[in-house]
Design a protein around this motif. Structure first.
Motif, mmCIF file in Angstrom:
data_model
loop_
_atom_site.group_PDB
_atom_site.id
_atom_site.type_symbol
_atom_site.label_atom_id
_atom_site.label_comp_id
_atom_site.label_asym_id
_atom_site.label_seq_id
_atom_site.Cartn_x
_atom_site.Cartn_y
_atom_site.Cartn_z
ATOM 1 N N PRO A 2 -14.983 53.103 -10.994
ATOM 2 C CA PRO A 2 -16.139 53.451 -11.818
ATOM 3 C C PRO A 2 -16.897 52.196 -12.246
ATOM 4 N N ALA A 3 -18.131 52.409 -12.575
ATOM 5 C CA ALA A 3 -18.967 51.336 -13.121
ATOM 6 C C ALA A 3 -19.679 51.905 -14.334
ATOM 7 N N GLY A 34 -24.351 60.028 -13.099
ATOM 8 C CA GLY A 34 -24.173 59.287 -14.341
ATOM 9 C C GLY A 34 -23.943 60.225 -15.499
ATOM 10 N N ARG A 35 -23.074 59.806 -16.424
ATOM 11 C CA ARG A 35 -22.814 60.631 -17.604
ATOM 12 C C ARG A 35 -22.590 59.739 -18.816
ATOM 13 N N PHE A 36 -23.062 60.203 -19.941
ATOM 14 C CA PHE A 36 -22.858 59.471 -21.182
ATOM 15 C C PHE A 36 -21.399 59.556 -21.595
ATOM 16 N N ILE A 57 -22.681 54.502 -20.288
ATOM 17 C CA ILE A 57 -22.911 55.518 -19.266
ATOM 18 C C ILE A 57 -22.004 55.203 -18.091
ATOM 19 N N GLU A 58 -21.262 56.192 -17.628
ATOM 20 C CA GLU A 58 -20.338 56.004 -16.510
ATOM 21 C C GLU A 58 -20.969 56.490 -15.210
ATOM 22 N N PHE A 59 -20.705 55.741 -14.138
ATOM 23 C CA PHE A 59 -21.145 56.077 -12.793
ATOM 24 C C PHE A 59 -19.940 56.019 -11.865
ATOM 25 N N PRO A 60 -20.001 56.678 -10.711
ATOM 26 C CA PRO A 60 -18.891 56.590 -9.760
ATOM 27 C C PRO A 60 -18.618 55.169 -9.275
ATOM 28 N N GLY A 61 -19.644 54.337 -9.208
ATOM 29 C CA GLY A 61 -19.487 52.963 -8.739
ATOM 30 C C GLY A 61 -20.697 52.131 -9.097
ATOM 31 N N GLU A 93 -18.723 46.666 -13.385
ATOM 32 C CA GLU A 93 -17.702 47.450 -12.698
ATOM 33 C C GLU A 93 -16.476 47.582 -13.591
ATOM 34 N N GLY A 94 -15.885 48.766 -13.589
ATOM 35 C CA GLY A 94 -14.670 49.008 -14.348
ATOM 36 C C GLY A 94 -13.451 48.552 -13.564
ATOM 37 N N VAL A 95 -12.296 48.904 -14.073
ATOM 38 C CA VAL A 95 -11.038 48.559 -13.411
ATOM 39 C C VAL A 95 -10.436 49.817 -12.803
ATOM 40 N N ALA A 96 -9.591 49.629 -11.803
ATOM 41 C CA ALA A 96 -8.926 50.736 -11.130
ATOM 42 C C ALA A 96 -7.909 51.382 -12.075
ATOM 43 N N PRO A 97 -7.549 52.632 -11.827
ATOM 44 C CA PRO A 97 -6.568 53.301 -12.692
ATOM 45 C C PRO A 97 -5.230 52.576 -12.775
#
Length: 118
Positions: A2-3, A34-36, A57-61, A93-97
């Motif tokens: 996620p990003a 995208g979602r809040f 806001i989160e996105f798939p990537g 960019e976020g981190v992997a699970p």
């Protein structure tokens, strides 16, 4: 991975343009999934200071986050916010699970111990 689109909004004015921006932003996010996650509630500051509010806001990537920010639909409403609210926006960019901070510490330690090459 996620990003995220992270905004630190330091000044908020409830101008009619901002209301219009809020009425249209979700439609700009939908094509990019995208979602809040956070949308501006007062934060409980437990360390340091935090002037203002935050939006997450989160996105798939990261590709989707960038595509949303650069999209004609978002660009068409962007000034409705930026003309009235001072702040910063980051795409990150976020981190992997399975992220392991101890592994990150080991990597940093290895890098710190490596000799510098002149």
């Amino acid at each position: 991975m996620p990003a995220y689109g992270f905004a630190h909004l330091r000044s908020r004015r409830h101008h009619s343009d901002v209301i219009e921006y809020l009425q249209h932003i979700q439609a700009t996010l939908d094509p990019f999934a995208g979602r809040f996650v956070i949308h501006g509630p007062p934060a409980e500051v437990v360390e340091g200071t935090w002037p203002g509010s935050m939006v997450l806001i989160e996105f798939p990537g990261l590709a989707e986050a960038r595509a949303w920010y650069d999209s004609p639909a978002y660009r068409a409403i962007l000034r409705l916010r930026t003309d009235h609210i001072e702040g910063d926006l980051l795409l990150i960019e976020g981190v992997a699970p399975d992220y392991d901070p101890a592994e990150r510490a080991r990597k940093l330690q290895t890098e710190a111990e490596a000799p510098l090459i002149p």
